[in-house]
Design a protein around this motif. Structure first.
Motif, short mmCIF file in Angstrom:
data_model
loop_
_atom_site.label_atom_id
_atom_site.label_comp_id
_atom_site.label_asym_id
_atom_site.label_seq_id
_atom_site.Cartn_x
_atom_site.Cartn_y
_atom_site.Cartn_z
N ALA A 291 0.96 -1.39 0.10
CA ALA A 291 0.06 -0.05 0.00
C ALA A 291 0.75 1.39 -0.15
N VAL A 292 0.36 2.46 -0.57
CA VAL A 292 1.01 3.64 -0.55
C VAL A 292 0.33 4.33 0.62
N VAL A 293 1.12 4.71 1.55
CA VAL A 293 0.72 5.22 2.71
C VAL A 293 0.49 7.06 2.69
N ILE A 294 -0.62 7.61 2.88
CA ILE A 294 -0.62 9.09 2.45
C ILE A 294 -1.32 9.52 3.89
N ASP A 295 -0.33 10.17 4.48
CA ASP A 295 -0.83 11.10 5.89
C ASP A 295 -1.31 12.37 5.36
N ASN A 296 -2.63 12.67 5.66
CA ASN A 296 -3.23 13.99 4.95
C ASN A 296 -3.67 14.88 6.33
N THR A 297 -2.86 14.80 7.27
CA THR A 297 -2.91 15.55 8.36
C THR A 297 -2.99 17.06 7.94
N ASN A 298 -1.59 17.42 7.22
CA ASN A 298 -1.52 18.96 6.57
C ASN A 298 -1.66 18.99 5.20
N MET A 299 -2.63 18.08 4.62
CA MET A 299 -2.89 18.42 3.05
C MET A 299 -4.28 18.70 2.94
N THR A 300 -4.32 19.68 1.85
CA THR A 300 -5.74 19.95 1.23
C THR A 300 -6.41 18.78 0.70
N PHE A 301 -7.72 18.67 0.67
CA PHE A 301 -8.65 17.85 0.14
C PHE A 301 -8.30 17.58 -1.45
N GLU A 302 -7.85 18.61 -2.29
CA GLU A 302 -7.32 18.45 -3.55
C GLU A 302 -6.20 17.57 -3.55
N GLN A 303 -5.19 18.02 -2.64
CA GLN A 303 -3.88 17.31 -2.57
C GLN A 303 -3.97 15.87 -2.56
N GLN A 304 -4.83 15.54 -1.58
CA GLN A 304 -4.81 14.10 -1.41
C GLN A 304 -5.65 13.28 -2.47
N VAL A 305 -6.72 13.94 -2.96
CA VAL A 305 -7.38 13.24 -4.25
C VAL A 305 -6.63 13.12 -5.42
N TYR A 306 -5.86 14.24 -5.79
CA TYR A 306 -4.95 14.38 -7.14
C TYR A 306 -3.80 13.36 -6.82
N SER A 307 -3.45 13.33 -5.38
CA SER A 307 -2.08 12.29 -5.52
C SER A 307 -2.51 10.86 -5.73
N ILE A 308 -3.82 10.70 -5.46
CA ILE A 308 -4.32 9.29 -5.52
C ILE A 308 -4.58 9.15 -7.18
N THR A 309 -5.19 10.03 -7.55
CA THR A 309 -5.50 9.87 -8.94
C THR A 309 -4.50 9.83 -10.04
N ASP A 310 -3.31 10.69 -9.72
CA ASP A 310 -2.09 10.47 -10.44
C ASP A 310 -1.65 9.10 -10.16
N LEU A 311 -1.74 8.63 -9.03
CA LEU A 311 -0.86 7.21 -8.97
C LEU A 311 -1.70 6.15 -9.66
N ALA A 312 -3.02 6.32 -9.82
CA ALA A 312 -3.59 5.49 -10.87
C ALA A 312 -3.20 5.60 -12.14
N ARG A 313 -2.99 6.81 -12.70
CA ARG A 313 -2.80 7.12 -13.95
C ARG A 313 -1.41 6.55 -14.22
N GLU A 314 -0.67 6.67 -13.28
CA GLU A 314 0.75 6.21 -13.28
C GLU A 314 0.88 4.67 -13.57
N ARG A 315 0.14 4.16 -13.07
CA ARG A 315 -0.06 2.47 -12.83
C ARG A 315 -0.75 1.88 -14.23
N LEU A 316 -1.65 2.90 -14.78
CA LEU A 316 -2.41 2.68 -16.03
C LEU A 316 -1.60 2.85 -17.34
N GLY A 317 -0.48 3.61 -17.20
CA GLY A 317 0.48 3.86 -18.20
C GLY A 317 0.05 5.17 -18.76
N LEU A 318 -0.70 6.11 -17.97
CA LEU A 318 -1.07 7.34 -18.52
C LEU A 318 -0.27 8.37 -18.10
N GLU A 319 -0.49 9.60 -18.26
CA GLU A 319 0.36 10.90 -18.06
C GLU A 319 -0.05 11.29 -16.91
N ARG A 320 0.54 11.66 -15.78
CA ARG A 320 0.33 12.30 -14.50
C ARG A 320 -0.15 13.65 -14.92
#
Length: 309
Positions: A275-304
C-alpha cells in the motif's frame, strides 16, 4: 508517418482504463476515506462502493431489533435486508482549494435500507458507538464480504472506464442494488474505488492500487466533530443542539474504535505490504485526491496531471 504517431498518441491517452482496475482505500476512522474515495471515483469515471455503509446498516438493524452486538441474528438481518447505494447526480464542491487546480466535486451517496433512506441515521452517534463491535463479528464480515465483491463487480460494469488527457470523466453509476446475494449491471467494465478498513488486505488483496489514508488523532477528531455538527438535531423547541459536546469526546471514541479495529480477530485494520501510505494531516482535500488519481494514472501507463502538488 505523422498520422500514425497522432493515432498512437490518441490511442494511448484515450484507451480504456484497464478493465477491472480496483483502487482500495483503507485507513482508520475519520481519516477522510469516504469523501476522498468518492472524489477519486468521480475524477476517474470509476464506480464507488461505500463498504462502511453496509456495516452501519447491519448495526442500525441490530439496534432497531434490539439484538445484541454479538448475536448471530445480526448476520441474518443484513443478509435478508434489501439495500441500495445511489450516487446522487447533484454534487457538492470540496471546501478547500489549491490555486490552479480548480474545484473538486464530491458526489453524495444515498443509502436505502428496505426502501427507507437511512443515509443520515447510519452515521448517528448511537450507530458510531456500536458499529465496531458489529463489524468485528466473523459471520457478519463473511456476509458483507460477499456483498462487497458483488457490488464491486456491478460498479465496474457501470463505470465509464475511459478518460482522455485533460478531460474529467463525469459519468458515475446511477445506483447499484445490493441485497447480499447478487448485483446486476451492464455496460463496459471499467474500474471501482472502495474504501474501508480491510479492502486492500482482505476484500481485494490483488487490487491494482492500494492506499492507506491516515491523519493525526486530533485532526481526525476535529473533522468528525465538523461532520457531526453539520447535521445538528432539532429539539422539540426547534433549537439546534450539537451532536457531541466536545472534540475531546470524539477523540476518545476514535481511540476506542482504532483499538477495536486493530485488535479484532477477523480482518483487523492493517497497512497492506504494497500500500501507498498517505498522511493527510496537513494536506488539502485536492492534494490528497489528486495524489491518488495520479498514482492510478501512473499505474495505468497514463500521464500524470499534478506532479507539482
Amino acid at each position: 508517418m505523422l498520422g500514425q504517431r497522432l493515432w498512437q498518441t490518441r490511442s494511448r491517452l484515450c484507451r480504456p482504463f484497464v478493465r477491472n482496475f480496483t483502487i482500495a482505500i483503507d485507513g482508520p476512522a475519520a481519516s477522510g476515506k469516504s469523501s476522498t474515495a468518492r472524489a477519486v471515483a468521480h475524477e476517474l469515471g470509476f464506480g464507488y462502493i461505500d463498504s462502511g455503509s453496509i456495516y452501519r446498516c447491519a448495526t442500525l438493524l441490530a439496534l432497531r431489533q434490539q439484538a445484541k452486538d454479538d448475536s448471530p441474528e445480526v448476520a441474518d438481518l443484513i443478509t435478508n435486508a434489501h439495500l441500495e447505494i445511489n450516487i446522487l447526480p447533484n454534487t457538492r464542491q470540496a471546501p478547500q482549494r489549491v490555486t490552479g487546480m480548480g474545484r473538486l466535486c464530491v458526489p453524495d451517496v444515498q443509502v436505502l435500507m428496505n426502501g427507507e433512506d437511512v443515509s443520515r441515521e447510519i452515521r448517528s452517534p448511537e450507530v458510531n458507538r456500536h458499529v465496531a463491535k458489529i463489524a468485528s463479528d466473523g459471520q457478519v464480515r463473511k456476509v458483507v464480504l460477499d456483498i462487497q465483491r458483488s457490488l464491486a463487480a456491478a460498479a465496474k460494469a457501470k463505470s465509464t472506464g475511459c478518460q482522455t488527457k485533460g478531460t474529467a470523466a463525469n459519468s458515475i453509476p446511477s445506483g447499484v442494488v445490493m441485497d447480499g446475494r447478487e448485483a446486476e449491471a451492464d455496460g463496459v467494465p471499467g474500474g471501482v474505488v472502495m474504501d474501508g478498513r480491510d479492502i486492500g488486505t482482505t476484500v481485494f488483496p490483488q487490487a491494482e492500487l492500494k492506499i492507506y489514508l491516515d491523519a493525526s488523532a486530533m485532526a481526525r477528531a476535529i473533522r468528525r466533530w465538523d461532520e457531526l455538527n453539520s447535521q445538528l438535531k432539532e429539539t422539540e423547541t426547534g433549537a439546534n443542539q450539537p451532536v457531541y459536546p466536545s472534540v475531546e469526546d470524539i477523540a476518545r471514541e476514535l481511540e476506542e474504535r482504532d483499538y477495536a479495529d486493530i485488535n479484532r480477530t477477523h480482518s483487523p485494520l492493517r497497512i497492506a505490504k504494497d500500500a501507498v501510505v498517505i498522511d493527510n494531516t496537513n494536506m488539502t482535500f485536492e492534494q490528497q485526491v489528486y495524489s491518488i488519481t495520479d498514482l492510478a494514472r501512473e499505474r495505468l501507463g497514463l500521464e500524470r496531471k499534478y506532479d507539482d502538488i
